[in-house]
Design a protein around this motif. Structure first.
Motif, mmCIF file in Angstrom:
data_model
loop_
_atom_site.group_PDB
_atom_site.id
_atom_site.type_symbol
_atom_site.label_atom_id
_atom_site.label_comp_id
_atom_site.label_asym_id
_atom_site.label_seq_id
_atom_site.Cartn_x
_atom_site.Cartn_y
_atom_site.Cartn_z
ATOM 1 N N LEU A 190 -9.901 -3.392 8.610
ATOM 2 C CA LEU A 190 -8.794 -3.554 9.280
ATOM 3 C C LEU A 190 -8.571 -5.031 9.582
ATOM 4 O O LEU A 190 -7.539 -5.640 9.484
ATOM 5 N N ALA A 194 -5.575 -7.742 7.900
ATOM 6 C CA ALA A 194 -4.533 -8.215 8.855
ATOM 7 C C ALA A 194 -4.755 -10.025 8.335
ATOM 8 O O ALA A 194 -3.919 -10.619 8.391
ATOM 9 N N THR A 199 -0.357 -5.216 7.229
ATOM 10 C CA THR A 199 -0.237 -4.227 8.578
ATOM 11 C C THR A 199 -0.908 -3.008 8.099
ATOM 12 O O THR A 199 -0.542 -2.252 7.356
ATOM 13 N N ALA A 200 -2.045 -2.510 9.024
ATOM 14 C CA ALA A 200 -2.847 -1.379 8.713
ATOM 15 C C ALA A 200 -3.070 -0.619 9.977
ATOM 16 O O ALA A 200 -3.467 -1.347 11.242
ATOM 17 N N ARG A 201 -3.283 0.536 10.139
ATOM 18 C CA ARG A 201 -3.758 1.242 11.065
ATOM 19 C C ARG A 201 -4.441 2.383 10.875
ATOM 20 O O ARG A 201 -4.253 3.325 9.582
ATOM 21 N N LEU A 212 -1.107 1.789 5.429
ATOM 22 C CA LEU A 212 -0.751 0.317 5.263
ATOM 23 C C LEU A 212 0.793 0.327 5.236
ATOM 24 O O LEU A 212 1.619 1.041 4.602
ATOM 25 N N THR A 213 1.130 -0.733 6.015
ATOM 26 C CA THR A 213 2.778 -1.144 5.735
ATOM 27 C C THR A 213 2.812 -2.535 5.378
ATOM 28 O O THR A 213 1.697 -3.464 5.635
ATOM 29 N N GLU A 214 3.835 -3.257 5.171
ATOM 30 C CA GLU A 214 4.389 -4.603 4.867
ATOM 31 C C GLU A 214 3.228 -4.901 3.752
ATOM 32 O O GLU A 214 2.599 -6.081 3.943
#
Length: 427
Positions: A190, A194, A199-201, A212-214
């Motif tokens: 993570l 970054a 962007t990850a969560r 994953l986004t962005e």
């Protein structure tokens, strides 16, 4: 966005609808070709192409409601200009409707259809004016699903469930990946992502999964190239969890390309045991071998093997056989909109028969006391629960341990089916 972006969109849609290309491959080819474009332009092209294909059955209904010439009778270029423009009018807020209409007219003229530019303008401006009043007569049109499929599902599910699934298929599913914990810890990845601008969560209840986004272009990620994570849907990750390999197990995955489930099982074995992952062609096995090489795992090998042909050497050798079999893919319609146009009701019957034939062969690899995991990425009782029932009826030396149909919009991840069966220990 520029008219050039819309020309690229048109080019991609024609590849799919006129030339028969698969949408994910056409889009990948186009994005590879236009890597120099700004991230926002690439995102716009992806969004409009994907959205137009996903909503196509609904877009055609809208166009047919406001055009004297029906979609099927239109010239391919005009048809795709209208479809992609109506998608933007209905579902994208960023671009004003007037600009969408103007750009469509310019593109029609540029492509040699000046005589039809007035027609394009008239249809789009009418739809723009009327869009708040548009309503859909049935579930199929509302959720851009083939009518035969909705009717088929109505044998097993009520309208509310079908509507929930339909809405899930049309929503933007996040990109989920499984962390290769043999190479990197989840928190460390993570942090690394970054720094790469991704962007990850974490995903609740899935310890090795992150969303994953962005992310613009996956191959640009150093972490991805290094095999520190693997693109895999949450439902697919359940296979390894349900199989629950114990250290030292010998596992055979009979239809394993591109290798995600087998790699997951290999990781769960923590360097012990052995995973033999097979598929039908050199090409598919090549994909598996690439992923094994990136993973750094040593307790897994890939080989060509037709699942319909008995491998005598493997009889009664496996602690676990994973049979994630070819299926209709109805659980992944959101990711594979081509299926809406390609799959037929006859295909469902043929695939159910193929699955039965493969299970009849690969059951032989399960040793006494061993496990057979049957899974598909579809929502079809004929391929899923019915096939499991038929298998158990024909093979009384197997018993059902667990069975679950996961539904999109109701359960996390894609639509997916998993049945775990165990071979009885004789004597």
């Amino acid at each position: 966005m520029t008219n050039n972006d819309r020309e690229i969109i048109l080019e991609t849609l024609l590849m799919v609808t006129k030339e028969g290309a698969f949408s994910h491959q056409a889009l990948k080819n186009v994005l590879d070709k236009y890597q120099y474009l700004e991230k926002k332009e690439r995102a716009f092209i992806t969004k409009v192409v994907s959205g137009t294909l996903e909503f196509m059955l609904q877009l055609d209904y809208i166009i047919d409601s406001y055009s004297k010439v029906k979609v099927k009778k239109m010239k391919p270029v005009i048809r795709e200009i209208l479809r992609s423009s109506v998608f933007q009018i209905m579902y994208l807020d960023r671009v004003p409707d007037a600009a969408i209409c103007n750009e469509a007219v310019k593109l029609a003229k540029k492509k040699g259809f000046k005589s039809l530019s007035g027609f394009v303008n008239g249809v789009l401006r009418t739809i723009s004016r009327e869009k708040e009043k548009i309503s859909f007569p049935d579930l199929a049109t509302r959720y851009a699903l083939p009518q035969w499929l909705v009717t088929y599902w109505q044998q097993d599910y009520d309208s509310e469930v079908i509507a929930t699934m339909g809405a899930a298929f049309l929503s933007r599913a996040p990109l989920t990946v499984r962390v290769n914990e043999g190479k990197i810890a989840v928190d460390a990845l993570l942090t690394k992502l970054a720094k790469e601008g991704i962007t990850a969560r974490k995903v609740p209840d899935f310890p090795a999964a992150i969303e994953l986004t962005e992310i613009d272009y996956l191959e640009k990620s150093e972490s991805f190239r290094a095999g520190e994570f693997y693109v895999q849907d949450l439902s697919s990750m359940r296979v390894g969890v349900v199989a629950a390999p114990k250290e030292g197990d010998y596992v055979i995955d009979v239809c394993g390309a591109p290798g995600g489930k087998a790699l997951h099982v290999s990781e769960l074995l923590k360097g012990s045991g052995q995973v033999s992952v097979r598929d039908l062609t050199e090409y598919k096995v090549g994909l598996i071998k690439e992923n094994i090489a990136k993973s750094g795992l040593t307790n897994i090998q890939a080989r060509v093997q037709d699942a319909l042909v008995l491998d005598e050497q493997a009889v009664a050798q496996a602690d676990i056989v994973i049979a994630d079999l070819p299926c209709s893919g109805l659980g992944v319609l959101g990711r594979k909109p081509d299926l809406k146009r390609r799959i037929t009701e006859a295909d469902l019957s043929e695939l159910a028969t193929l699955q039965q034939e493969i299970l009849a062969v690969v059951k032989a690899y399960v040793k006494p006391g061993g496990k057979l995991l049957y899974s598909t990425c579809t929502i079809n009782k004929r391929e899923n629960e019915d096939n499991t029932g038929k298998f158990l009826a024909a093979n009384p030396d197997f018993s059902l341990v667990s069975e679950k149909q996961y539904l999109p919009g109701i359960d996390p991840g894609d639509g997916f089916y998993i049945a775990l069966m165990q071979r009885k220990t004789h004597g």
